[in-house]
Design a protein around this motif. Sequence first.
Motif, PDB file in Angstrom:
ATOM      1  N   PRO A  89       3.134  -2.629  -8.733  1.00 12.40           N
ATOM      2  CA  PRO A  89       4.221  -3.552  -8.398  1.00 12.40           C
ATOM      3  C   PRO A  89       5.558  -2.865  -8.125  1.00 12.40           C
ATOM      4  O   PRO A  89       6.426  -3.442  -7.480  1.00 12.40           O
ATOM      5  N   THR A  90       5.708  -1.600  -8.563  1.00 10.55           N
ATOM      6  CA  THR A  90       6.962  -0.886  -8.302  1.00 10.55           C
ATOM      7  C   THR A  90       6.938  -0.219  -6.929  1.00 10.55           C
ATOM      8  O   THR A  90       7.975   0.207  -6.430  1.00 10.55           O
ATOM      9  N   GLY A  91       5.726  -0.069  -6.354  1.00 10.11           N
ATOM     10  CA  GLY A  91       5.584   0.576  -5.051  1.00 10.11           C
ATOM     11  C   GLY A  91       5.730   2.087  -5.074  1.00 10.11           C
ATOM     12  O   GLY A  91       5.760   2.721  -4.027  1.00 10.11           O
ATOM     13  N   THR A  92       5.796   2.671  -6.250  1.00 15.59           N
ATOM     14  CA  THR A  92       6.002   4.117  -6.378  1.00 15.59           C
ATOM     15  C   THR A  92       4.723   4.901  -6.662  1.00 15.59           C
ATOM     16  O   THR A  92       4.715   6.128  -6.563  1.00 15.59           O
ATOM     17  N   GLY A  93       3.692   4.202  -7.082  1.00 15.48           N
ATOM     18  CA  GLY A  93       2.468   4.867  -7.522  1.00 15.48           C
ATOM     19  C   GLY A  93       2.487   5.197  -8.997  1.00 15.48           C
ATOM     20  O   GLY A  93       1.531   5.756  -9.523  1.00 15.48           O
ATOM     21  N   PHE A 120       0.885  -1.166   0.000  1.00 12.74           N
ATOM     22  CA  PHE A 120       0.000   0.000   0.000  1.00 12.74           C
ATOM     23  C   PHE A 120       0.923   1.216   0.000  1.00 12.74           C
ATOM     24  O   PHE A 120       1.529   1.548   1.009  1.00 12.74           O
ATOM     25  N   HIS A 121       1.072   1.850  -1.171  1.00  9.80           N
ATOM     26  CA  HIS A 121       2.065   2.912  -1.356  1.00  9.80           C
ATOM     27  C   HIS A 121       1.544   4.307  -1.002  1.00  9.80           C
ATOM     28  O   HIS A 121       2.324   5.243  -0.880  1.00  9.80           O
ATOM     29  N   ARG A 122       0.245   4.451  -0.861  1.00  9.66           N
ATOM     30  CA  ARG A 122      -0.348   5.763  -0.552  1.00  9.66           C
ATOM     31  C   ARG A 122      -1.537   5.524   0.375  1.00  9.66           C
ATOM     32  O   ARG A 122      -2.564   4.997  -0.054  1.00  9.66           O
TER      33      ARG A 122
END
Length: 177
Positions: A85-89, A71-73
């Motif tokens: 999948p990159t975790g950056t959004g 959960f990136h955000r």
Amino acid sequence: MRSAIHALALGLALLIAPTFHANAQSDDGDMLVMELKSGTVKIELLPDVAPKHVAQIKTLTKQGFYDGVIFHRVIDGFMAQTGDPTGTGMGGSDLPDIPAEFSKENFGRGTVGMARSQNVNSANSQFFICFNDCSFLNGDYTVFGRVVEGMEHVDAITRGEPPRNPDQIISMKLASE
């Protein structure tokens, strides 16, 4: 007379019962089971509201795409976003983007919607779950599901943009699998 009515009611119940059972089995294909660190979250998919979005989520889920994704955000009082999948959004799947399927569904607590860029037709794999009423999103984002069980586990997701120690989807599967 009373026994005849009871017999008729029993007969009708026996005729209807297999139908309910069959529907319950097929409904499992429209239910996601997401495992988080604190427990299980069940998400009812809404194919009648957003058929293309539901189809894409199902395809990615069957591929194991969401397993281990963070959960990136996560914004307190608003929503928890995942599916990159990159975790950056900034990432997504290899599948094509999906055209918007706006509806009259309300973005209330537990509503699951597709994230996108400024382009309304750019939804791909990222989605979010609303912590509270987010009706200001109505008509601008696609609703494709709703949490029907385990919202307390969504509430327990670590906050941040990005979170310092992000939570992840341990696994996500269709209930029918």
